[in-house]
Structures are given as C-alpha cells and as structure tokens.
Design an enzyme around this catalytic site. Structure first.
Site, PDB file in Angstrom:
ATOM      1  N   ASP A  88      39.414  41.727  24.409  1.00 46.97           N
ATOM      2  CA  ASP A  88      37.966  41.810  24.200  1.00 46.97           C
ATOM      3  C   ASP A  88      37.647  41.750  22.708  1.00 46.97           C
ATOM      4  O   ASP A  88      38.541  41.800  21.854  1.00 46.97           O
ATOM      5  CB  ASP A  88      37.414  43.095  24.817  1.00 46.97           C
ATOM      6  N   HIS A  90      39.784  35.864  26.255  1.00 49.24           N
ATOM      7  CA  HIS A  90      38.861  36.936  26.606  1.00 49.24           C
ATOM      8  C   HIS A  90      39.166  37.547  27.976  1.00 49.24           C
ATOM      9  O   HIS A  90      38.537  38.542  28.377  1.00 49.24           O
ATOM     10  CB  HIS A  90      37.420  36.423  26.591  1.00 49.24           C
TER      11      HIS A  90
END
Length: 438
Positions: free
Chosen positions: A414, A410
């Site tokens: 995303d 992450h």
C-alpha cells in the site's frame, strides 16, 4: 564403437528447457575439445555448448529453433579414431512423437487412418518439434492443416519459420461471412486494430523484426502490467555528502581493490538495508498467498550494446559489504555486455534497481520485474539550488539532488508501506557516513 551423447546441461533452478538458436558446426565436421558446437537460449541468456573432447559431429537430433528439455541429447559426437555404424547412429535418435496425442482436437481431425498422407509423412520421420507443436496448439492449427505445410528444414522438418508463415498466410485469406446488422442499442464498436506493416507502401518506412530478446522483453512488460496494479511514488534525495565521499575515495578504491567505484553499489547497499527494515517489500505473490523471502537478491537492470535490457542478479546482497557488492556489480555488468552471463545469474532476484540517471533522465515510472512486487528507479544526480537548514537559520546552497521513484504492486504494497520504504532508502543515502573507510 564409442559415442558421446551431448546433452542440454542443467542451467540453474527453474530452468527446464532451452531453444537451439544456431549450429556452429555441421554434421560430419571435426571439432576440437572445448570448441563450441551449438548455441542455445534460455530466457534472456544465450549460451554455447562445447565439445567435451575432440571428434566428429555424427548427428544433430534437433533443428534450429527447436526447444529441448534439460537432459535431452542434442548431438552425437564420435571421438577421434572411432566410427559409428548406421545401426548405432539410428539407435541414438529420440523416439518419434505421436502427433495425434499432442492436440486436443475432434476425432475426425486426428484420425491417422483418414489421412494416409499424414501418416506417411510421420512414419518417414518428419519431426515436428515441441516449439512447432506448441505454436500449432496455441493457434488451433489442426493436423490436416499441419500436414499442408511444406517443411523447409532438414528431412522436411517443419520449422518455426514455416508454421509462422502458414499462420500469417491463413490470416490474410478472406473469410466469407453473412452481413450482420447491429441493433440500435449496440455499444460503439471498438477502435480498429493498429494497421499492420503490410498496409504501408513506398520507401518511407523501414520494417524491423524484433529479435528474440526484444520479444521476450515485450512479453514480460505486458505481462507485468496485466498482473500487477502499478503505483509509483517519488522522493527528492540530497546526496551531496555521498557524492563528495565517492569523489574523494574512488582513486584510492581503484588502487586498493582494483575496482571502479560507481554509485550503483552504494544504491544496492542502501536498498538492502531498507529491505531489512521493511521485509514486506521483499516478497512475491502466489495467488492469495504472500511469499516473504528471508534472503535479499538484488537485480540490476543493465542496458546492452544492442539496445536490449537484461537484469543480472547480485545474490545474497545482505551478506556482502560495499567492496563485495562492488566486485559483483562490476563483474555482472561487464559480462552482461559481453553476453557471457550464465542462465542462473539472471534468476532469483527479489527486488530490482534500474538506473535511469545513466542516460540523463531525472525520473521515471519503471515496470515491476515479476514476480517481485517493487522496483526502484534512480535518476540522474543534478546540482541544484536548495534550502539548507542550519542552527543559524535557513540558507540557499548548491546541492547534489536526485529523484528516486518506486513502482510497487498495490495488491500487497500500500501507499504507506511504499512511502516508508522509499523514505528509508532516501535516509540511508542522505545520511551516508562520509567518514567511513574503504
């Protein structure tokens, strides 16, 4: 007289050292050309170093468990019909390492003059290997403590086993401390550490030491979770058409190409296409920089008979057709299980696929193979009732369904990018051309 220096060979980009795991021959023993004389290990791959020609092993310059650098001389071979004098043999030995320069310790702990026993031991040639030095440095073992260890190796060498036993014994020694009264406002004490196996009594447990590969796997998995904030997304995929096509052509494929057609090459092909569509998944992270790879190397997690795991790499998968991918998948899988992979064949992957379905699992949350930023897990293909949309309306039918799960880093991937990439892989599988030839 002639002598042959046997070196640690170059084994691929980024590989600079190897651990000597086992000598297959003894000093003074005769060997034939191409006969293996010792085993080395780099990362997860074990390799053997063969004799370049027939002769006699005059001397090994390292001990089992030592770490040698690429290019280091590890053994001296005397060709048949030749002999080495003691002077010639001695001249082949590597220079002794000045132990006091290896450690960043206070002066009183490194002064050789203050410890004549240590100085004598070093001058007598008690070789402290790079591996032992590294362990001692990491565990803050002083030179005085190092000198207390009775080496069990040849010429009183301090082996890895010796220093690890010393460290274990040191931890078991009671430490005298003053009683500490915690203030009322102190935070709750942390949970106690897991009980070591030494607390167990009786015959109701079995203590199994991790082998080298399992230790490496454990280390890499913990490291990956510490480095990358993992997020996992899931998607159902209807692969009915793909399954029917593969069942239809697999016998012809085997007869024509001499290769078994599994689902893995088809998954690799779909992932490769999706990485071309979303190149920001084909990256790695270096500090605050994103390194986008302009090539696609697919790692495929492979279970070994020992229960361990290895990840051989399909290099330049984007330049291969389905037949080429199939050949490489089968070759790498076969040689991985036979422990015949070369070190550079497990290096350089940019994305990894792991097949959970091979063991019946429908889905999972895989751990990223560093330094990649994503890994795809493919679950078992199951026949399930599903809604089928038709121009005449919806109906219920039996379909071949699988779950794909994508774990991604992450820091740079995303949810939107991860979800779009995962959906694109699913689309390539669901829209597989069932009319394609082989």
């Amino acid at each position: 007289m002639a002598k042959i220096e046997i070196l640690i060979p170059a084994m691929g980009e980024g590989i600079t050292e190897a651990t000597i795991t086992q000598f297959l021959k003894k000093e003074g023993e005769h060997v034939e050309e191409e006969e293996s004389i010792l085993e080395i290990a780099t990362d997860k791959v074990d390799s053997e170093i063969p004799a370049p020609q027939s002769g006699k092993i005059a001397k090994f310059l390292f001990a089992e468990g030592d770490v040698a650098q690429v290019g280091d001389v590890v053994a001296i071979l005397v060709p048949d019909g030749e002999e080495l004098s003691a002077e010639e043999l001695t001249s082949s030995e590597p220079a002794k390492v000045e132990v006091e320069k290896v450690f960043d310790l206070p002066k009183e702990e490194t002064a050789i003059e203050a410890e004549p026993k240590l100085a004598i031991k070093t001058e007598n040639g008690s070789f402290i290997s790079p591996l032992v030095r590294k362990i001692a440095h990491e565990e803050n073992i002083s030179l005085q403590e190092l000198n207390q260890i009775e080496g069990s190796g040849e010429s009183n060498r301090i082996t890895k086993k010796d220093i690890l036993q010393f460290i274990e014994n040191k931890k078991l020694q009671p430490v005298a401390t003053e009683p500490v009264v915690a203030p009322v406002s102190a935070k709750p004490a942390p949970a106690p550490a897991p009980v070591s196996h030494q607390s167990y009594n009786g015959d109701n447990v079995e203590i199994i030491e991790m082998d080298r590969m399992r230790k490496l796997i454990a280390q890499y998995m913990v490291q990956s979770k510490q480095v990358s904030p993992h997020v996992t997304s899931f998607i159902d995929v209807d692969v009915t058409g793909l399954v029917q096509w593969r069942n239809k052509v697999k016998n012809e494929f085997l007869q024509k190409e001499g290769q078994k057609l599994t689902f893995t090459p088809i998954f690799v092909e779909a992932v490769t296409k999706a990485l071309k569509d979303y190149p920001m998944v084909n990256v790695s992270v270096d500090g605050d920089k994103i390194i986008r790879k302009k090539f696609i190397n697919i790692g495929m997690a492979t279970a070994l008979p020992s229960g361990n795991l290895i990840v051989p790499v399909i290099k330049l998968a984007d330049e291969k057709n389905l037949v080429g991918i199939t050949r490489q998948v089968n070759d790498l899988a076969d040689r991985a299980r036979a422990n015949k992979l070369q070190p550079d064949e497990i290096q350089g992957s940019t994305f990894t696929i792991t097949n959970l379905g091979a063991f019946g699992s429908t889905t999972g949350t895989p751990i990223i193979n560093q330094p990649e930023v994503a890994i795809l897990a493919v679950g078992a293909i199951k026949k399930k009732p599903a809604v089928i949309e038709t121009p005449q309306g919806d109906t219920i039918g039996i379909r071949s369904i699988m779950v794909l799960s994508l774990s991604y880093d992450h820091r740079v991937v995303d949810g939107a990018l991860g979800g779009m990439f995962l959906k694109r892989v699913a689309e390539y599988l669901e829209n597989f051309d069932t009319n394609r030839g082989i």
